[in-house]
Design an enzyme around this catalytic site. Structure first.
Site, PDB file in Angstrom:
ATOM      1  N   LYS A 136     108.924  35.931 -56.038  1.00  0.00           N
ATOM      2  CA  LYS A 136     109.461  36.986 -55.637  1.00  0.00           C
ATOM      3  C   LYS A 136     109.071  37.252 -54.267  1.00  0.00           C
ATOM      4  CE  LYS A 136     110.403  38.318 -59.960  1.00  0.00           C
ATOM      5  NZ  LYS A 136     111.740  37.979 -60.574  1.00  0.00           N
ATOM      6  N   SER A 181     118.671  38.505 -66.931  1.00  0.00           N
ATOM      7  CA  SER A 181     117.803  37.466 -66.373  1.00  0.00           C
ATOM      8  C   SER A 181     117.978  36.159 -66.846  1.00  0.00           C
ATOM      9  CB  SER A 181     116.371  37.989 -66.283  1.00  0.00           C
ATOM     10  OG  SER A 181     115.935  37.993 -67.557  1.00  0.00           O
ATOM     11  N   GLY A 218     113.155  38.919 -72.998  1.00  0.00           N
ATOM     12  CA  GLY A 218     113.200  37.441 -73.616  1.00  0.00           C
ATOM     13  C   GLY A 218     114.566  36.624 -73.022  1.00  0.00           C
ATOM     14  N   GLY A 219     114.852  37.160 -71.743  1.00  0.00           N
ATOM     15  CA  GLY A 219     115.977  36.552 -71.305  1.00  0.00           C
ATOM     16  C   GLY A 219     115.751  35.102 -70.980  1.00  0.00           C
ATOM     17  N   ASP A 246     108.762  34.359 -64.732  1.00  0.00           N
ATOM     18  CA  ASP A 246     109.621  35.325 -64.016  1.00  0.00           C
ATOM     19  C   ASP A 246     109.030  36.466 -63.786  1.00  0.00           C
ATOM     20  OD1 ASP A 246     111.942  35.857 -62.348  1.00  0.00           O
ATOM     21  OD2 ASP A 246     112.801  36.836 -64.278  1.00  0.00           O
TER      22      ASP A 246
END
Length: 375
Positions: free
Chosen positions: A325, A207, A242-243, A296
């Protein structure tokens, strides 16, 4: 072999499965600009043909609507000719014949005299579908003889000129070839309209590519320099593992990571991340405000849009980048409605002027990414 007459159609590349949303966006935008038409597409083909009622409207639409400002469109070209079926032998010759057949019309669109008709570059594109990928290797090889042939016919400048119109050859499959032109004012400079990024091996999740692409494509260099300063603070709502936090940390920011899940230990060891096991809808920044809030979270898009708008109006963050989303149906309509509501709230309840951008990025899935930056 059949070739159409010079058309009044625009070809738009999009994510496979989002053809209806791409078509709905083109229809809404063209109606808003008083240049009407209708869309033609098949499910999961990765592109849409939008037929305008006049050639002038089609040409104007392509030049006046930058792909970077559209939500579901990856690349957009003015259709010149269609070759179907594309012969197995002398494919280059068939493209040159089509260009010759429509020479006068092309010159008129490009605003050139016939003796000065040249494009600044050529791209051989294909849809981002399984069928499209089957022609990918051929497309990469095909561009070389096409470039040589165009230069031999003095239809292509000796050096690439990104400011000039570009020739695009779209190969949906081996039996069909769509020939079109793009313009510097509107085209995506990425091949197939796709910004491919390399996954950092030390990032905790894929991500991370979503935020990396958003930072590079939704923000200007000046906005990036203003936001991503060493020592500046950010909040990542729904951070784990943590992306997105990773992208902020490598840019020198201190991050408040908010989630009930576990963060990657590699990020915690940087000393730039503080962790809060909290509800992202209730969390407030530790020191009252931050430069940037990112989000996100897998939540209803209207809830996320309201949450982020609250952060900006209340001064908890100076800027925001977040994902919405989307539902399976009416994704364009849902996005357009949420953006309208969001902009109205910001205009009515904030004294700041904002730049709002929204795009379905290549690394997104059933979602769009929104950036809101002070003007």
């Amino acid at each position: 072999m059949s070739k159409n007459a010079f058309s009044s159609s625009v070809i738009a590349l999009c994510r496979a499965g989002f053809e209806r949303d791409c078509a709905a966006e083109l229809a809404a935008l063209s109606a808003e600009q008083n240049c009407y038409g209708f869309a033609k597409h098949l499910p999961s083909q990765g592109w849409v043909e939008f037929q305008f009622y006049t050639e002038t409207d089609a040409s104007k639409f392509v030049q006046q609507n930058p792909v970077a400002q559209l939500i579901f469109v990856r690349q957009m070209m003015l259709l010149i000719a269609t070759i179907e079926p594309l012969p197995e032998k002398d494919r280059v010759g068939s493209v040159l014949n089509a260009l010759d057949e429509h020479h006068d019309s092309i010159a008129a669109v490009l605003g050139k005299t016939l003796s000065a008709l040249k494009v600044g570059g050529i791209s051989v594109d294909y849809p981002d579908t399984e069928e499209g990928k089957s022609v990918a290797k051929f497309a990469k090889k095909f561009v070389v003889p096409m470039r040589q042939a165009l230069r031999s016919e003095q239809l292509l400048s000796r050096k690439e000129n990104l400011l000039a119109p570009q020739l695009h050859v779209l190969l949906p499959h081996f039996q069909q070839c769509l020939i079109g032109v793009t313009f510097a004012t509107g085209r995506s400079d990425y091949h197939n309209g796709i910004h491919r990024l390399k996954f950092p091996p030390d990032a905790p999740s894929r991500s991370t590519l979503k935020l990396d692409e958003a930072i590079l494509d939704l923000l200007t260099s000046e906005q990036r320099a203003s936001l991503f300063r060493e020592g500046a603070r950010a909040v990542d709502l729904g951070a784990c593992p943590g992306g997105w936090t990773y992208q902020l940390v490598i840019r020198g920011m201190s991050v408040e990571a908010v989630d009930n899940g576990a963060m990657a230990e590699s990020l915690m060891r940087t000393g730039l991340v503080s962790y809060a096991a909290a509800d992202g809808f209730k969390y407030r920044p530790e020191f009252g405000s931050v430069e940037l809030v990112v989000c996100d979270m897998i939540e209803r898009p209207d809830r996320v849009a309201t949450l982020i708008t609250d952060w900006l109006i209340n001064g908890w963050a100076r800027a925001a980048i977040f994902n919405l989303k989307l539902p399976m149906k009416q994704r364009y309509e849902t996005t357009a409605e949420l953006l309208t509501q969001l902009k109205q709230r910001l205009a009515n309840e904030s004294n700041t002027a904002w730049v709002v951008r929204c795009k379905q990025l290549y690394h997104d899935r059933d979602e769009v990414t929104v950036s809101i930056i002070p003007r």
